[in-house]
Structure formats: structure tokens, C-alpha cells
Design a protein around this motif. Structure first.
Motif, PDB file in Angstrom:
ATOM      1  N   GLY A 150       1.089  -1.093  -0.362  1.00 41.16           N
ATOM      2  CA  GLY A 150       0.311  -0.086   0.077  1.00 41.16           C
ATOM      3  C   GLY A 150       0.916   1.153   0.338  1.00 41.16           C
ATOM      4  N   ALA A 181      -6.210   3.051  -2.728  1.00 40.79           N
ATOM      5  CA  ALA A 181      -7.414   1.852  -2.601  1.00 40.79           C
ATOM      6  C   ALA A 181      -8.863   1.835  -3.020  1.00 40.79           C
ATOM      7  N   HIS A 193     -10.659  -0.119  -5.506  1.00 38.54           N
ATOM      8  CA  HIS A 193     -12.112  -1.224  -5.329  1.00 38.54           C
ATOM      9  C   HIS A 193     -12.845  -1.285  -6.657  1.00 38.54           C
ATOM     10  N   GLU A 252      -3.757   6.332   5.414  1.00 35.71           N
ATOM     11  CA  GLU A 252      -4.984   6.780   5.028  1.00 35.71           C
ATOM     12  C   GLU A 252      -6.119   7.884   6.207  1.00 35.71           C
TER      13      GLU A 252
END
Length: 607
Positions: free
Chosen positions: A175, A355, A359, A607
Motif C-alpha cells: 500500500g 485504494a 475497489h 489513509e
């Protein structure tokens, strides 16, 4: 945010590590450190604040050693103190870390129950203890890292070295980006290609879940299942020269002035002025079946997306929804067949946006990205890459990346409209002509810099500032307010001008300057009516318009800023200049850190 550089070298590394950190300053940080391996032990220097503090320590107390790691930290867990600065030493392990270990609390509790003692407040130290414990149990460094990685939840990039293995550097990513550099008799690890540019041009990007074992002569990459894999080695093309400010006082000022050139460079990739065509790197047939566009972005890129929403719906008549990236996944969006998910990012590594991209891709959406770094994670994972050509943007507050994003998005709107049969040849030719006029208009806007600098003193003393606009200029009001609060620390808000009477007008008094964006065009009279409502209640208005607009509505204003008269299509690009310059000059008057404002990071990888 945060930066990593590691070298398994053949010559002294501390100077090169420090140079690499300087190249990573643009990412944002609040402490820094370097650790080398020398004479069978770790040698470390850390400092709070700017990199100059670390450099002063190294000048007074140099670090020997031919292998080492270095880090710039943007605080998440624990204050930006020297004790919390990276690298962290835990037994025979030293490590640095970008990102967040989300399950650090139960892991820390487990380790404390096991008798282990922590010296910092960071989540990073948990990883060091986990790896050190596995080594103490008899595992090799590689085996220890392989055992620990599956226990870590979150987004991270890690670099670890080992007291008893001075020629070994292990990296891992999940990530957060991480890049391997290949040299001659030495190899490297870095947050991005820019960090490694002076050392090598031969780089490989780790894929999601990869980890890498680096020695002086070899590099072994493993996937998340610990299987050996090959990742392509590419030539980065990033210059090894340190980027400088030239004759400008700050990088932000330099980047504002670069906009006519970089917007022109960007448009050259998407326009064919001679035949009046827009030319995206995708066949019209692939765009013709798109039924809905979902735009996802953060911050300044989100405001660029708001402008694109107006353009796409107006020209292509395709419905558009727009989401803040950090919210997109959590509202469980409906993903219809035939949807295009459009992601906008300067760095291409923004954690929330990346992210959200994954998705949307998992939901069957065609994925397009507008990004300034064509080798970034988003660029590599997209179905359609639409690069901007802004060049490196060092100032944390985005300027030239924003206008280049707008240029690309305008071209996309026109191309989509043609593919959907909504645009005649003559209409397309007019759009191309207006877009081609944008660089000259941006130059014309820059001509008012000195006037904006003089009026900055009128705004610098305010505690609150409001920005108003309508239509595509409403996102510009939001962007102007964001720029002002980012770098001057003045509270500022942007509003759709017609919404003032629905609540915000209660804020109006003589102490609250109101910046009104009102280019001549179909919404000019409506905007001026809203402006006059503000003036009737004692509001001090700064009107930004063209010559005709100033002539009609400039009376009784605190100040006016005259822009070139342009077609409404390119007004958002042109009117970005005065709101950027106003924020810049107010920040200079206030004496804030323009290029690296407090608490902010250029590339937000958590995040």
C-alpha cells in the motif's frame, strides 16, 4: 509523506543518504535520521525538524560506513521528537517505515507481555521487535521478515538492516511505494525514483505485497506468497540534478510561473491543432459505450474533478458523480456496467485514491487515471493512463499539477463527447482552439503578479476569508480557500455564490474579506448579484474578473484583480493563477513556510 533511502554500498554512504533525503523533502516530514553499519555495530544520527538540523549533527559528528538507511518522518504515532524519529534500533535490527501499521496496538501488547521494552511511541518499533524476536529464536533475517510480514495490517513500506549482516538490506511494500535501484557493485532502495536518481537510472518497482532482499551484487524479489518473482527493470529518466528554485524565492512561486509552459506541454500530448482534433490514447469505440463517469480524488485533485464534472456533463451529456477518495469505498457505491472510474492524483501514490482505484477495478469498472508520475502505482494499475506533463512539483501546495490536470480533463471531456456523437467537427475545432489559447492566457494572468503582491497585505491580517464562485468557478473558490489555509494558516472557505443567502452570509462583516471569482460569461450577472448581497452587509470584496467585468461591477470593492478575457471553457485554468498568487503572497507577508507548510505532506501515503 515520509521518505526512505537505503544503500548497500562499496563506498561511504552517509553523504549520499543525506543527499537522497534532500531529494525527498518535497514529500513532507517533521524529523529525519540516518543509520549506518560500521565496525560490527550501528551508528545513528537523528534530529527533529528540518533536514538542516540533521546535517548540522552529521557535520559535527560524521557517520562512517558503506551501508545504511535513512528516513524523513511525517508523524502518525507519537509526536515528532528525536526519540520517535527513524531509524529505530531494536537489538540486531534497524529499520525505517513509511505508512501505518493498523494493528500495532495488539502487537505491542503481545510484545510487552513477552517482556520486550519499547523506547518510542511509534508503530514502527513494533515491527522491529517482531523481526528481532524471530532472529533471536534462530531464524535468518530473510526468514524472520517472511514470518512477520503476514502479521502486519495496514499500508507500509519497510527497509531493514541487520547488525550481523552488513551487506544485507530487506525492503517490503504493502500500500506504499518502494523502488529498487541497480548499481555496479552496490544496490539501492528508495521511496521513489527521484530519491535514487543520482545513484542509478536502472530501477524496478515493487508490486503490491512484494518484498526484496538486496545485497551488493544481487537482488531477489519475492511476492506476498514468498515465491521468487521478476519485476521489470526500467530506465527511470529522472534527472540526477537537484531541483533548484532558480531566481524565485520559493518553489511554489517558481511552479506558478511554470504553468504556461507545462500546460502547453501537456496539451501538446492531447491536441492536434492543425486538424482541430482531440487525440487521447484510446479509440473512440472504447469510449462510446461509457454510460457513467465516477471521478474520485482528494484535495486539489478533487477540485479539478469538480470542474471536469461540469465539462463532461455539458459536452458529452454523460452523467458524472464525484467522490472524495477517502469516502468512496465506505459508502458501498453502486458500480454499473459501462462505468468509467476516473482517478486524479499528482503523485499517483495517494493512499486513499489508490485504494479506491482497486475497489472500482474489482467492481468491474474501466479505470482511467490522470497523474503526474507515469511510473506510479496508479499509472501501472490503470486501464487508461492520461499523464500530465507538469514535471516535478516540489511545493507541497499543488499549483502547476492542478492546471495540467484541468488541461487533460478538458481534452478528455471533448474526446468523450466526440465518441458519444455529441460534438460536431466545428464544435471540436472550437474547443481545440480555445484550449490552445490557454498557455498565452496563463501568461497574461501572471502579468498581474505585482498588483496581487501589493494587495496581499489587505488579506494577511484577516482571521477568516470567504471565496465565492458559480458554475466551474465554484471549484476554483474551493481551491482558492484551500491554498490560502494550506500555506498562510488563515481560515478560509469556498462557497457556491448562490448559497451565501442560505447560511454563510451570517459570517459577513468588515473583518471578513470575500474573494469573488466572476469572469464574464453566462453566470456573471448571477455572481455579481450575490456579491452585491455581501457588499450590502458591509462585506469587503476583492473581485477577480476580466476588464468588462471589472468595469461593470468593480465599484465599491476593496480591490479588483483584472484577468485576460477568455472563453468560459478555459476560465478555470486562468483563474487558478490569481488565487494561487494571492495565497502565496499572503503567506510570504505572514512569514510562514511556503513550500513545506506545517503538518502537510506532498504525497499522502496513509489513509
Amino acid at each position: 509523506m515520509c521518505g526512505i533511502i537505503g544503500i548497500v554500498g562499496r563506498d561511504e554512504v552517509s553523504g549520499r543518504l543525506l543527499d537522497g533525503l534532500r531529494r525527498l523533502e518535497y514529500r513532507g516530514y517533521d524529523s529525519a535520521g540516518i543509520c549506518t553499519i560500521h565496525d560490527g555495530g550501528f551508528d545513528r544520527r537523528r534530529a527533529e525538524g528540518k533536514l538542516s538540523n540533521l546535517a548540522a549533527k552529521l557535520a559535527h559528528d560524521p557517520l562512517p560506513g558503506i551501508s545504511g538507511i535513512a528516513h524523513t518522518r511525517w508523524a502518525t504515532h507519537g509526536a515528532p521528537t528525536e526519540d520517535n524519529a527513524h531509524p529505530h534500533i531494536v537489538g540486531d535490527v534497524v529499520l525505517v517505515h513509511n505508512g501505518i501499521i493498523e494493528n500495532f496496538k495488539p502487537l505491542r501488547d503481545e510484545l510487552i507481555a513477552d517482556g520486550r521494552r519499547f523506547l518510542s511511541q511509534t508503530d514502527t518499533e513494533v515491527v522491529g521487535h517482531l523481526v528481532a524476536r524471530e532472529i533471536e529464536r534462530g531464524l535468518s533475517p530473510q526468514e524472520a521478515v517472511a514470518a512477520v510480514l503476514p502479521r502486519l495490517h495496514g499500508a507500509f513500506a519497510l527497509a531493514l538492516m541487520f547488525r550481523n549482516h552488513p551487506d544485507l538490506l530487506i525492503g517490503a511494500r504493502l500500500g506504499a511505494p518502494l523502488t529498487v535501484g541497480y548499481g555496479e557493485g552496490e544496490n539501492y532502495l528508495g521511496s521513489d525514483a527521484l530519491a535514487l536518481a543520482p545513484l542509478t537510472q536502472r530501477i524496478a518497482y515493487l508490486d503490491e505485497g512484494d518484498w526484496v532482499v538486496i545485497g551488493r551484487e544481487q537482488v531477489e524479489i519475492f511476492d506476498r506468497d514468498n515465491r521468487p518473482v521478476e519485476r521489470p527493470v526500467t530506465i527511470s529518466g529522472v534527472t540526477g540534478a537537484l531541483i533548484d528554485k532558480g531566481n524565485h524565492r520559493h518553489f511554489m512561486q517558481k511552479e506558478i510561473y511554470e504553468q504556461p509552459v507545462v500546460v502547453a506541454q501537456t496539451l501538446q500530448s492531447y491536441l492536434r491543432p492543425l486538424d482541430g482534433k482531440v487525440a487521447l490514447p484510446i479509440p473512440d469505440s472504447d469510449l462510446a459505450d461509457i454510460r457513467r463517469v465516477t471521478i474520485v480524488a482528494c484535495g486539489t485533485s478533487f477540485y479539478a474533478g469538480m470542474v471536469a464534472q461540469y465539462w463532461i456533463e455539458r459536452f458529452a451529456r454523460v452523467p458524472v458523480e464525484i467522490d472524495v477518495a477517502s469516502e468512496y469505498r465506505y459508502r458501498d457505491p453502486v458500480m454499473e456496467e459501462g462505468g468509467l472510474a476516473l482517478f486524479i492524483s499528482q503523485s499517483g501514490e495517494t493512499a486513499d485514491t489508490l485504494a479506491a482505484l482497486r475497489h472500482a477495478k474489482a467492481g468491474g469498472q474501466k479505470v482511467a487515471v490522470v497523474v503526474n508520475v507515469p511510473t506510479s502505482s496508479m499509472a501501472r494499475e490503470a486501464d487508461l493512463l492520461l499523464p500530465t506533463h507538469a514535471g516535478p512539483e516540489i511545493g507541497v501546495a499543488s499549483t502547476k499539477a492542478f492546471t495540467c490536470q484541468l488541461a487533460v480533463l478538458a481534452a478528455l471531456a471533448a474526446n468523450l463527447a466526440r465518441a458519444k456523437g455529441r460534438l460536431s467537427e466545428e464544435e471540436e475545432r472550437r474547443i481545440v482552439r480555445h484550449l490552445a489559447e490557454a498557455p498565452a492566457a496563463l501568461n497574461g494572468a501572471l502579468a498581474y503578479d505585482e498588483m496581487i503582491e501589493k494587495m496581499a497585505h489587505m488579506i494577511a491580517g484577516a482571521r477568516d476569508v470567504l471565496y465565492l464562485g458559480r458554475g466551474p468557478d465554484y471549484p476554483l473558490a474551493l481551491e482558492g480557500a484551500l491554498k490560502l489555509k494550506e500555506i498562510s494558516y488563515i481560515h478560509a472557505e469556498g462557497y457556491a455564490a448562490g448559497e451565501m443567502k442560505h447560511g454563510p452570509i451570517a459570517l459577513i462583516d468588515e473583518a471578513v474579506p470575500v474573494i469573488v471569482l466572476a469572469p464574464s460569461g453566462p453566470l456573471f450577472e448571477k455572481t455579481v448579484s450575490n456579491m452585491q448581497e455581501v457588499q450590502a452587509r458591509g462585506g469587503r470584496v476583492v473581485l477577480i474578473s476580466d476588464y468588462d467585468g471589472i468595469a461593470q461591477a468593480g465599484d465599491n470593492c476593496l480591490a479588483t484583480i483584472t484577468m485576460p478575457k477568455v472563453h468560459p471553457l478555459i476560465a478555470p485554468l486562468v483563474y487558478a493563477i490569481p488565487v494561487q498568487l494571492l495565497a502565496y503572497h499572503v503567506a510570504v507577508v505572514k512569514g510562514t513556510d511556503v513550500d513545506q507548510p506545517r503538518n502537510l505532506a506532498k504525497s499522502v501515503t496513509v489513509e
